[in-house]
Scaffold this motif. Sequence first.
Motif, PDB file in Angstrom:
ATOM      1  N   VAL B 109       0.909  -1.242  -0.049  1.00 39.39           N
ATOM      2  CA  VAL B 109       0.006   0.132  -0.018  1.00 39.39           C
ATOM      3  C   VAL B 109       0.834   1.314  -0.071  1.00 39.39           C
ATOM      4  O   VAL B 109       0.530   2.231  -0.627  1.00 39.39           O
ATOM      5  N   LEU B 112       2.145   1.742  -3.526  1.00 43.11           N
ATOM      6  CA  LEU B 112       1.164   2.488  -4.424  1.00 43.11           C
ATOM      7  C   LEU B 112       0.877   3.929  -4.183  1.00 43.11           C
ATOM      8  O   LEU B 112       0.791   4.667  -4.890  1.00 43.11           O
ATOM      9  N   ASN B 113       0.738   4.190  -2.979  1.00 43.00           N
ATOM     10  CA  ASN B 113       0.453   5.595  -2.336  1.00 43.00           C
ATOM     11  C   ASN B 113       1.612   6.473  -2.844  1.00 43.00           C
ATOM     12  O   ASN B 113       1.239   7.598  -3.376  1.00 43.00           O
ATOM     13  N   PHE B 115       3.881   6.058  -5.114  1.00 44.50           N
ATOM     14  CA  PHE B 115       4.032   6.331  -6.633  1.00 44.50           C
ATOM     15  C   PHE B 115       3.210   7.425  -7.037  1.00 44.50           C
ATOM     16  O   PHE B 115       3.644   8.181  -7.833  1.00 44.50           O
ATOM     17  N   ALA B 116       1.989   7.309  -6.446  1.00 42.88           N
ATOM     18  CA  ALA B 116       1.137   8.476  -6.992  1.00 42.88           C
ATOM     19  C   ALA B 116       1.775   9.883  -6.628  1.00 42.88           C
ATOM     20  O   ALA B 116       1.711  10.960  -7.133  1.00 42.88           O
ATOM     21  N   ILE B 117       2.107   9.906  -5.154  1.00 45.26           N
ATOM     22  CA  ILE B 117       2.364  11.243  -4.745  1.00 45.26           C
ATOM     23  C   ILE B 117       3.848  11.717  -5.027  1.00 45.26           C
ATOM     24  O   ILE B 117       3.973  12.765  -5.456  1.00 45.26           O
ATOM     25  N   ILE B 119       6.155  10.187  -7.501  1.00 44.17           N
ATOM     26  CA  ILE B 119       6.249  10.079  -8.963  1.00 44.17           C
ATOM     27  C   ILE B 119       5.316  11.007  -9.743  1.00 44.17           C
ATOM     28  O   ILE B 119       5.464  11.804 -10.492  1.00 44.17           O
ATOM     29  N   GLY B 120       3.960  10.568  -9.360  1.00 48.16           N
ATOM     30  CA  GLY B 120       2.850  11.205 -10.068  1.00 48.16           C
ATOM     31  C   GLY B 120       2.526  12.866  -9.818  1.00 48.16           C
ATOM     32  O   GLY B 120       2.210  13.372 -10.544  1.00 48.16           O
ATOM     33  N   ARG B 121       3.301  12.979  -8.678  1.00 46.28           N
ATOM     34  CA  ARG B 121       3.048  14.303  -8.126  1.00 46.28           C
ATOM     35  C   ARG B 121       1.478  15.067  -8.254  1.00 46.28           C
ATOM     36  O   ARG B 121       1.489  16.099  -8.727  1.00 46.28           O
ATOM     37  N   VAL B 122       0.626  13.973  -7.676  1.00 45.17           N
ATOM     38  CA  VAL B 122      -0.940  14.515  -7.878  1.00 45.17           C
ATOM     39  C   VAL B 122      -0.832  15.853  -7.207  1.00 45.17           C
ATOM     40  O   VAL B 122      -0.305  16.191  -6.273  1.00 45.17           O
ATOM     41  N   ILE B 128      -2.252  15.344   1.070  1.00 45.39           N
ATOM     42  CA  ILE B 128      -2.542  13.765   0.784  1.00 45.39           C
ATOM     43  C   ILE B 128      -1.516  13.093   1.945  1.00 45.39           C
ATOM     44  O   ILE B 128      -2.159  12.164   2.729  1.00 45.39           O
ATOM     45  N   VAL B 131      -2.945  13.438   5.342  1.00 40.78           N
ATOM     46  CA  VAL B 131      -3.922  12.529   5.609  1.00 40.78           C
ATOM     47  C   VAL B 131      -3.687  11.179   5.981  1.00 40.78           C
ATOM     48  O   VAL B 131      -4.229  10.675   6.833  1.00 40.78           O
ATOM     49  N   PHE B 132      -2.834  10.782   5.258  1.00 41.87           N
ATOM     50  CA  PHE B 132      -2.158   9.166   5.523  1.00 41.87           C
ATOM     51  C   PHE B 132      -1.554   9.392   6.805  1.00 41.87           C
ATOM     52  O   PHE B 132      -1.774   8.486   7.696  1.00 41.87           O
ATOM     53  N   VAL B 169      -3.093  -0.115   7.729  1.00 44.35           N
ATOM     54  CA  VAL B 169      -3.289   1.362   7.364  1.00 44.35           C
ATOM     55  C   VAL B 169      -2.436   2.145   8.498  1.00 44.35           C
ATOM     56  O   VAL B 169      -1.616   3.198   8.102  1.00 44.35           O
TER      57      VAL B 169
END
Lengths: 321, 297
Positions: B109, B112-113, B115-117, B119-122, B128, B131-132, B169
């Motif tokens: 998990v 995955l998280n 990677f989005a934050i 590398i993806g720089r969402v 975010i 939040v985690f 979590v």
Amino acid sequence: MTITPQLKRPKKAQDPARIPQRDRSKLGYWLYLIPGGILVSLVIFYPIVRNMRLSFFHWRGGRAEESFAGFDNWIALFSDQEFLQSFKNIVLVIIAMVVVPTLLGLIIAALLFDVVGRRFGGKLSSFLRATYYLPQILPIAVAGVMFSWILKPNSDGVLNQFLTLITGSTVEINWLGGQYSTAMASVMVLMIWIQIGYPVVIFMAALQRVDPELYEAAELDGANWYERFRAITLPMIRPEVFVVALTTTIAALKVFAPVFILTNGGPSKSTYVPSFYAYQEFIRGTDKGYAATIASAITILVVVVAIIFIRVQNRAERKDA
Amino acid sequence: MTAVTQVAPPAPPAPKRPTSNKSRPRTASEWMLLAVAIVGALVVVFPMLLLLLNAFKSPVDYANSGPLELPARLDFTGIQTFWETQNFPRALWNSVFISTMVAVIAVAVSVLNSFAIGIGRVRGRTWIVLVFLMANLVPQEMLFDPLFKLYDRVGLLSNPWSVILTFVVIQSAFGTYLLSSLLGTFPKEILEAAAVDGASRWRSLRSVIVPILRPTLSVLMVFFFIWTWNEFLLPLAFLNTADSLTVPLVLEQLNGERQTDTTTLIAGTLISIIPTIIFFLVFQRTLTRGITAGAVK
């Protein structure tokens, strides 16, 4: 210190290599947040929302009706002797989990690194470091049971037998159940014992960054152990001191197991800490709304403390830069 | 925050050039300081030595001798009673199963998280991450009553998965935080090269990023395993049947029973410590490398 030097990224439009990336929008990345997002909302945010809401109600639990209480619970909290006592104890817990281990950790880490490591060999200092760290990996429940065996109240207790041996007269002190001072002191000793290894290991790792020649040069200039500690060790590992202080303070505010196992809050509720109080109220209390209020208050406090710490840290970093 | 990978190895680096330092005789004060460090370490292990000393005494021997005396003869009554009255192998299995599952799933998990934050720089990634991170900040008594009801409703009480789900979590909060800042500085060239070769995002995550991160991920797994193994409050709340207890819970329960014989309790404590110590010895190096991961600026 970063893994790789930050590579200059060319502007997207000029870079043909990015074209395949551009076709797919950034939206795709959100998909990777779905599992984590669902889990965290279910396991963390659902309980937070539920308890925050419940803190404005009176509720006996089970099938009983909830009745709206407004700020009743929150007002009651600030005149609740047990709650205030549990916060007084938190000050002592912070001394036992943050202040003492950090100070002792500084001294031990400097000792192991500067004296033992350099003059008696790295193997020995690694071994001693592992020894100091050992209590950190024991389950707290197991450590607690071990301490309650040592602190047994009657002549069966290890500490009592030990004192009897030294003083020559029978000692039967009820360490955990007798009075507040010995009970709280016992809890604090357990916490120090558990915590001590954490700063030692982190500070020693930080010291690896220091050029050993710096120590040698200082030594040649006639600086003694304490002077080297003040002038080299302390300034070099300030960021780590900060991280240790932050993480252990948060752990101290949330502390539960040592009290639960050693004293169970006693004697007569004097060693309550907020987490333990909230737990007791949820399990045995008559108003779960009030229990939710205590838990919410701790949560808010922890988040506020974390934010303050991070702010201060950021400011300190900017000053350094 | 920087990488786990670039923290120096545990042993202090040896000076590169031969110095007069090593050859200089050790002074009396240095011996004194060494003595202080050793005495301190002895104080720390002392309670465990006491356990070892007393776990092999018969109840009679224990009652008649002081805690600092050697056992009159080796006696396994305490250990035997503990083994027979408590289903320790079962508890051991529960602890191993729960901790392993949490370690593996929480790392997945976190990857995955982050990677989005990272590398993806969402958009809004700082928030975010916060939040985690809440999962790490929230005190567990805030969670336990609502989660108890939730798991009760879906029939997960006294089921290891209630604990696994919860701690996936909680642990992945730290993992997400650490890996996001790591991946934030991940060299873009590598990913672009992969993209040019036609790798999809999923493919470059699996075959490029994860292999490079492997040392960090293994440190995280060891951490998550130990942290979960040691957890107390939430397992205590969620696991109620004798079959579902973890090692710390078994010991706590034994401690609570009034008729428990002291030697049984000591033996049980000793046995409960053994798996942790074995694990510690095996992963010592990984661990000391990893503890610094979150700390170094």
